[in-house]
Design a protein around this motif. Sequence first.
Motif, PDB file in Angstrom:
ATOM      1  N   TRP A   1      63.951  16.281  40.011  1.00 17.65           N
ATOM      2  CA  TRP A   1      64.376  14.970  40.526  1.00 17.65           C
ATOM      3  C   TRP A   1      63.327  14.414  41.480  1.00 17.65           C
ATOM      4  O   TRP A   1      62.619  15.164  42.149  1.00 17.65           O
ATOM      5  CB  TRP A   1      65.747  15.042  41.203  1.00 17.65           C
ATOM      6  CG  TRP A   1      65.803  16.052  42.315  1.00 17.65           C
ATOM      7  CD1 TRP A   1      66.235  17.329  42.223  1.00 17.65           C
ATOM      8  CD2 TRP A   1      65.369  15.869  43.682  1.00 17.65           C
ATOM      9  NE1 TRP A   1      66.106  17.970  43.431  1.00 17.65           N
ATOM     10  CE2 TRP A   1      65.583  17.097  44.344  1.00 17.65           C
ATOM     11  CE3 TRP A   1      64.833  14.804  44.396  1.00 17.65           C
ATOM     12  CZ2 TRP A   1      65.268  17.279  45.689  1.00 17.65           C
ATOM     13  CZ3 TRP A   1      64.524  14.986  45.733  1.00 17.65           C
ATOM     14  CH2 TRP A   1      64.752  16.199  46.371  1.00 17.65           C
TER      15      TRP A   1
ATOM     16  N   CYS B   1      67.451   7.333  35.360  1.00 17.45           N
ATOM     17  CA  CYS B   1      67.142   6.779  36.682  1.00 17.45           C
ATOM     18  C   CYS B   1      68.361   6.030  37.196  1.00 17.45           C
ATOM     19  O   CYS B   1      69.080   5.401  36.412  1.00 17.45           O
ATOM     20  CB  CYS B   1      66.034   5.737  36.618  1.00 17.45           C
ATOM     21  SG  CYS B   1      64.689   6.196  35.565  1.00 17.45           S
TER      22      CYS B   1
ATOM     23  N   ILE C   1      66.445   7.230  42.170  1.00 15.38           N
ATOM     24  CA  ILE C   1      66.338   8.644  41.783  1.00 15.38           C
ATOM     25  C   ILE C   1      65.954   8.687  40.308  1.00 15.38           C
ATOM     26  O   ILE C   1      66.612   8.053  39.481  1.00 15.38           O
ATOM     27  CB  ILE C   1      67.693   9.372  41.943  1.00 15.38           C
ATOM     28  CG1 ILE C   1      68.265   9.215  43.349  1.00 15.38           C
ATOM     29  CG2 ILE C   1      67.583  10.840  41.516  1.00 15.38           C
ATOM     30  CD1 ILE C   1      67.816  10.234  44.344  1.00 15.38           C
TER      31      ILE C   1
ATOM     32  N   LYS D   1      69.462   3.520  40.799  1.00 13.62           N
ATOM     33  CA  LYS D   1      68.834   2.879  41.947  1.00 13.62           C
ATOM     34  C   LYS D   1      69.916   2.408  42.895  1.00 13.62           C
ATOM     35  O   LYS D   1      70.932   1.865  42.461  1.00 13.62           O
ATOM     36  CB  LYS D   1      68.036   1.694  41.393  1.00 13.62           C
ATOM     37  CG  LYS D   1      67.269   0.897  42.405  1.00 13.62           C
ATOM     38  CD  LYS D   1      66.329  -0.047  41.662  1.00 13.62           C
ATOM     39  CE  LYS D   1      66.335  -1.418  42.248  1.00 13.62           C
ATOM     40  NZ  LYS D   1      65.418  -2.360  41.629  1.00 13.62           N
TER      41      LYS D   1
ATOM     42  N   TYR E   1      66.693   3.229  47.646  1.00 14.99           N
ATOM     43  CA  TYR E   1      65.872   4.189  46.925  1.00 14.99           C
ATOM     44  C   TYR E   1      66.331   4.358  45.477  1.00 14.99           C
ATOM     45  O   TYR E   1      67.433   3.956  45.114  1.00 14.99           O
ATOM     46  CB  TYR E   1      65.839   5.544  47.640  1.00 14.99           C
ATOM     47  CG  TYR E   1      67.187   6.183  47.822  1.00 14.99           C
ATOM     48  CD1 TYR E   1      67.747   6.957  46.810  1.00 14.99           C
ATOM     49  CD2 TYR E   1      67.910   6.004  49.000  1.00 14.99           C
ATOM     50  CE1 TYR E   1      68.986   7.530  46.962  1.00 14.99           C
ATOM     51  CE2 TYR E   1      69.158   6.577  49.169  1.00 14.99           C
ATOM     52  CZ  TYR E   1      69.697   7.340  48.139  1.00 14.99           C
ATOM     53  OH  TYR E   1      70.932   7.902  48.288  1.00 14.99           O
TER      54      TYR E   1
ATOM     55  N   GLY F   1      58.124   9.533  49.073  1.00 14.59           N
ATOM     56  CA  GLY F   1      59.316  10.043  48.403  1.00 14.59           C
ATOM     57  C   GLY F   1      59.402  11.559  48.481  1.00 14.59           C
ATOM     58  O   GLY F   1      58.624  12.207  49.187  1.00 14.59           O
TER      59      GLY F   1
ATOM     60  N   ARG G   1      62.918  11.261  44.349  1.00 15.79           N
ATOM     61  CA  ARG G   1      63.558  10.181  45.105  1.00 15.79           C
ATOM     62  C   ARG G   1      62.462   9.312  45.702  1.00 15.79           C
ATOM     63  O   ARG G   1      61.594   9.783  46.439  1.00 15.79           O
ATOM     64  CB  ARG G   1      64.404  10.795  46.213  1.00 15.79           C
ATOM     65  CG  ARG G   1      65.149   9.786  47.044  1.00 15.79           C
ATOM     66  CD  ARG G   1      65.879  10.490  48.159  1.00 15.79           C
ATOM     67  NE  ARG G   1      65.976   9.597  49.281  1.00 15.79           N
ATOM     68  CZ  ARG G   1      67.069   9.406  49.980  1.00 15.79           C
ATOM     69  NH1 ARG G   1      68.159  10.050  49.689  1.00 15.79           N
ATOM     70  NH2 ARG G   1      67.079   8.563  50.991  1.00 15.79           N
TER      71      ARG G   1
END
Length: 347
Positions: free
Chosen positions: A341, A268, A276, A270, A274, A326, A343
């Motif tokens: 993935w 992850c 990911i 950040k 946002y 998201g 987001r």
Amino acid sequence: MERIILIIKNVRNERLLKSELESRYTVITAKERDGLEQSFDMGIVDGPMLDEFHRRILLKRHAQEPLFLPFLLVTTRKDIGYATRHLWKIVDELIFSPIERIELQARIEILLRARRYSIQIKNRLEEIETFSHAIGHDLKGPLRAIKTFSSYIRDDCINHIPERCRDYLSRILANSERMEQMQDAIFTFMNTGCRGIVKEKVSLDNLINSTLEELNREIEKTGALININCSVELITDRTLLRLILRNLIENSLTYVDKDTSPEIDISCHKSEDYAIIEVSDNGIGIPEDKREEIFKPFVRLHSIEKYPGTGLGLSIVKKCAELLEGFVGVRPNREKGSTFWLRLPVR
Ligand code: ADP
């Protein structure tokens, strides 16, 4: 007749609007005893009353969701200069005074049309909910009975039935097992998001670890190696995010070549707005032309004999991602397999 509420400060303007609209709609005013507590299909508000009523309007709109409750602002060209972008959370359209009669009619009709569509959609949703309830609950009993009695036959009478019928029996058991899984998946899909979104501070590390604990049996069975690099915190809905992670990790454990142990990386990062989250595997990969399609309900790329599944996991993932405002997608992993993935907004 549709009901329009007037939230207008100036008594004369209120009277004019009322007499203009009364032939086509039921017109009530916010000054009446119950104010916005009354039931109505749209509101017309002026600038001074917007100041006083904006909280109540917001609450009323929220309370009606997923129904659309439109509000039309009557304002002067001069006053609209002070509008902030929050204004469009409270009202949907504006009309400048002095009001043109035909413009007023057009704006009201467009907003009421959107309201009517939202009522139709809500009614359809209620029908679908009734069906999903039937699938989730009412069919469960008969299905359980089929499973139970088939297993009694297997356990108690297997020696009295011919070989050919044993095969039939094991098919009945396998299919009722599968039907139960389908039922559970449909029920999860239909009910995802129904309780609303509850945001709280979520440590991704902790959430991933507890999700892995739930999948412990599958992890041990497949001998999977899992790497986690996720020391990130988000303000999000824990239940929805857990559902996303669980489905993605389960798929990474499932869709590997025979005799290959799954290797899964969960990472992850950040930014200010946002985060990911990526789940990468060393699995069989997904053909380029199927990378969007697999997020649709009941799309499966393999036979049930080769890989078990319901075809609903990724559509649940997509639904959860959308509820969290998201996005989700997939690309090939560097050497082999896929990287899913996600987001998400950080708050
Ligand atoms: P299912 O219950 O069949 O796994 P999903 O909606 O989760 O349903 O996935 C849809 C299809 O996408 C799967 O049947 C599989 O063909 C493909 N798929 C999903 N995840 C992966 C993955 N990690 N690697 C390869 N294929 C995948």
